[in-house]
Design an enzyme around this catalytic site. Structure first.
Site, PDB file in Angstrom:
ATOM      1  N   LYS A  11      19.621 -30.467  -8.263  1.00  0.00           N
ATOM      2  CA  LYS A  11      20.662 -31.488  -8.093  1.00  0.00           C
ATOM      3  C   LYS A  11      22.072 -30.881  -8.050  1.00  0.00           C
ATOM      4  CE  LYS A  11      18.001 -35.272 -10.223  1.00  0.00           C
ATOM      5  NZ  LYS A  11      18.027 -36.317 -11.298  1.00  0.00           N
ATOM      6  N   TYR A  51      16.205 -42.917  -3.699  1.00  0.00           N
ATOM      7  CA  TYR A  51      16.064 -43.477  -5.056  1.00  0.00           C
ATOM      8  C   TYR A  51      15.927 -45.002  -5.042  1.00  0.00           C
ATOM      9  CZ  TYR A  51      16.878 -39.176  -7.776  1.00  0.00           C
ATOM     10  OH  TYR A  51      16.763 -37.946  -8.379  1.00  0.00           O
ATOM     11  N   PHE A  59      22.169 -47.686 -13.499  1.00  0.00           N
ATOM     12  CA  PHE A  59      22.756 -46.384 -13.157  1.00  0.00           C
ATOM     13  C   PHE A  59      22.633 -46.040 -11.670  1.00  0.00           C
ATOM     14  CE2 PHE A  59      18.405 -45.729 -14.765  1.00  0.00           C
ATOM     15  CZ  PHE A  59      17.808 -45.095 -13.671  1.00  0.00           C
ATOM     16  N   ARG A  87       6.892 -31.194 -13.965  1.00  0.00           N
ATOM     17  CA  ARG A  87       7.600 -32.072 -14.907  1.00  0.00           C
ATOM     18  C   ARG A  87       7.651 -31.446 -16.305  1.00  0.00           C
ATOM     19  NH1 ARG A  87       9.462 -36.941 -12.982  1.00  0.00           N
ATOM     20  NH2 ARG A  87       9.757 -37.515 -15.158  1.00  0.00           N
ATOM     21  N   THR A  93      13.797 -36.450 -19.155  1.00  0.00           N
ATOM     22  CA  THR A  93      14.943 -36.922 -18.355  1.00  0.00           C
ATOM     23  C   THR A  93      16.266 -36.703 -19.083  1.00  0.00           C
ATOM     24  OG1 THR A  93      13.469 -38.643 -17.499  1.00  0.00           O
ATOM     25  CG2 THR A  93      15.830 -38.920 -17.087  1.00  0.00           C
ATOM     26  N   ARG A 104      15.842 -28.737 -18.166  1.00  0.00           N
ATOM     27  CA  ARG A 104      16.853 -29.709 -18.598  1.00  0.00           C
ATOM     28  C   ARG A 104      17.432 -29.354 -19.973  1.00  0.00           C
ATOM     29  NH1 ARG A 104      13.665 -34.887 -16.009  1.00  0.00           N
ATOM     30  NH2 ARG A 104      14.955 -35.144 -14.150  1.00  0.00           N
ATOM     31  N   ASN A 114      21.207 -34.171 -14.544  1.00  0.00           N
ATOM     32  CA  ASN A 114      20.166 -33.453 -15.279  1.00  0.00           C
ATOM     33  C   ASN A 114      19.438 -32.397 -14.441  1.00  0.00           C
ATOM     34  OD1 ASN A 114      18.764 -35.201 -13.716  1.00  0.00           O
ATOM     35  ND2 ASN A 114      17.689 -36.249 -15.370  1.00  0.00           N
ATOM     36  N   HIS A 117      15.080 -32.898  -9.985  1.00  0.00           N
ATOM     37  CA  HIS A 117      14.183 -34.039  -9.750  1.00  0.00           C
ATOM     38  C   HIS A 117      12.775 -33.501  -9.556  1.00  0.00           C
ATOM     39  CE1 HIS A 117      12.387 -37.653  -7.964  1.00  0.00           C
ATOM     40  NE2 HIS A 117      11.802 -36.804  -7.136  1.00  0.00           N
ATOM     41  N   GLU A 128       7.628 -38.525  -1.055  1.00  0.00           N
ATOM     42  CA  GLU A 128       8.898 -37.808  -1.216  1.00  0.00           C
ATOM     43  C   GLU A 128       8.927 -36.522  -0.382  1.00  0.00           C
ATOM     44  OE1 GLU A 128       9.925 -39.467  -5.702  1.00  0.00           O
ATOM     45  OE2 GLU A 128       9.550 -37.336  -5.433  1.00  0.00           O
TER      46      GLU A 128
HETATM   47  N1  UDP Z   1      19.051 -41.618 -14.714  1.00  0.00           N
HETATM   48  C1  UDP Z   1      20.285 -41.990 -15.253  1.00  0.00           C
HETATM   49  N2  UDP Z   1      20.306 -42.736 -16.415  1.00  0.00           N
HETATM   50  C2  UDP Z   1      19.165 -43.151 -17.040  1.00  0.00           C
HETATM   51  C3  UDP Z   1      17.919 -42.779 -16.478  1.00  0.00           C
HETATM   52  C4  UDP Z   1      17.904 -42.030 -15.321  1.00  0.00           C
HETATM   53  O1  UDP Z   1      21.326 -41.649 -14.703  1.00  0.00           O
HETATM   54  O2  UDP Z   1      19.251 -43.821 -18.074  1.00  0.00           O
HETATM   55  C5  UDP Z   1      19.017 -40.804 -13.488  1.00  0.00           C
HETATM   56  C6  UDP Z   1      18.654 -39.345 -13.786  1.00  0.00           C
HETATM   57  O3  UDP Z   1      19.367 -38.513 -12.873  1.00  0.00           O
HETATM   58  C7  UDP Z   1      17.170 -39.331 -13.516  1.00  0.00           C
HETATM   59  C8  UDP Z   1      17.075 -40.271 -12.305  1.00  0.00           C
HETATM   60  O4  UDP Z   1      18.027 -41.296 -12.594  1.00  0.00           O
HETATM   61  O5  UDP Z   1      16.690 -38.026 -13.264  1.00  0.00           O
HETATM   62  C9  UDP Z   1      15.728 -40.880 -12.052  1.00  0.00           C
HETATM   63  O6  UDP Z   1      15.263 -41.496 -13.243  1.00  0.00           O
HETATM   64  P1  UDP Z   1      13.769 -41.341 -13.734  1.00  0.00           P
HETATM   65  O7  UDP Z   1      13.562 -42.332 -14.834  1.00  0.00           O
HETATM   66  O8  UDP Z   1      12.847 -41.393 -12.557  1.00  0.00           O
HETATM   67  O9  UDP Z   1      13.760 -39.872 -14.403  1.00  0.00           O
HETATM   68  P2  UDP Z   1      13.085 -38.494 -13.916  1.00  0.00           P
HETATM   69  O10 UDP Z   1      11.800 -38.827 -13.200  1.00  0.00           O
HETATM   70  O11 UDP Z   1      14.104 -37.804 -13.014  1.00  0.00           O
HETATM   71  O12 UDP Z   1      12.853 -37.715 -15.185  1.00  0.00           O
HETATM   72 MG    MG Z   2      11.460 -40.157 -11.646  1.00  0.00          MG
END
Ligand code: UDP
Ligand code: MG
Length: 140
Positions: A11, A51, A59, A87, A93, A104, A114, A117, A128
């Site tokens: 990112k 997204y 958010f 992951r 996250t 992370r 963070n 992705h 994707e």
């Molecule tokens: N995100 C955010 N605030 C939150 C949760 C998610 O800004 O409270 C953003 C963050 O960049 C995250 C992305 O949205 O990586 C996608 O969220 P997801 O829950 O899918 O998390 P991930 O799969 O990336 O761990």
């Molecule tokens: Mg996700």
């Protein structure tokens, strides 16, 4: 365990801080192979489409703006159990919850910014990957 493919994105917070190599070393050290890769600059509209699943979340606007704020590196990782393994290497996250040694935990700046992705399931991984790459660009 099956050989899987998953979409990974480095990112804008990470490309801005020149962390691409350090992050990819963690994926490669975990046995994941980078079988496709490109550095691109997303528009906010493109980030919004990627997204879309999050469009009702509070958010969403900030996330799209962030993803378009600097180049990203989009890549396909391949390996045994690649979706879960990626992951695991990424960490939770929210970097405050991420296990020590994960991308992370080491590099993320906040829950939004963070660093990486990763796809979360076989169906989303296939969608994707197809969002960013044609079959000809996946070169094993
Ligand atoms: N995100 C955010 N605030 C939150 C949760 C998610 O800004 O409270 C953003 C963050 O960049 C995250 C992305 O949205 O990586 C996608 O969220 P997801 O829950 O899918 O998390 P991930 O799969 O990336 O761990
Ligand atoms: Mg996700």
């Amino acid at each position: 365990m099956a050989i899987e493919r998953t979409l990974s994105i480095i990112k804008p917070d990470a490309t801005r801080r020149n962390l691409t190599g350090k992050i990819n070393a963690k994926f490669e050290d975990a046995g994941l192979r980078i079988i496709a890769q490109k550095r691109i600059q997303l528009t906010e509209a493109q980030a919004g489409k990627f997204y879309e699943v999050h469009k009702e979340r509070p958010f969403y606007g900030e996330l799209c703006e962030f993803m378009a704020s600097a180049p990203v590196v989009v890549q396909v990782l391949e390996g045994e159990n690649a979706i879960a393994k990626n992951r695991e290497v990424m960490g939770a996250t929210n970097p405050a919850d991420a296990a020590p040694g994960t991308v992370r935990a080491e590099f993320a700046e906040s829950v939004g910014e963070n660093s990486v992705h990763g796809s979360d399931a076989p169906e989303t991984a296939a969608e994707e990957i197809a969002f960013y790459f044609s079959g000809l660009e996946l070169v094993g």
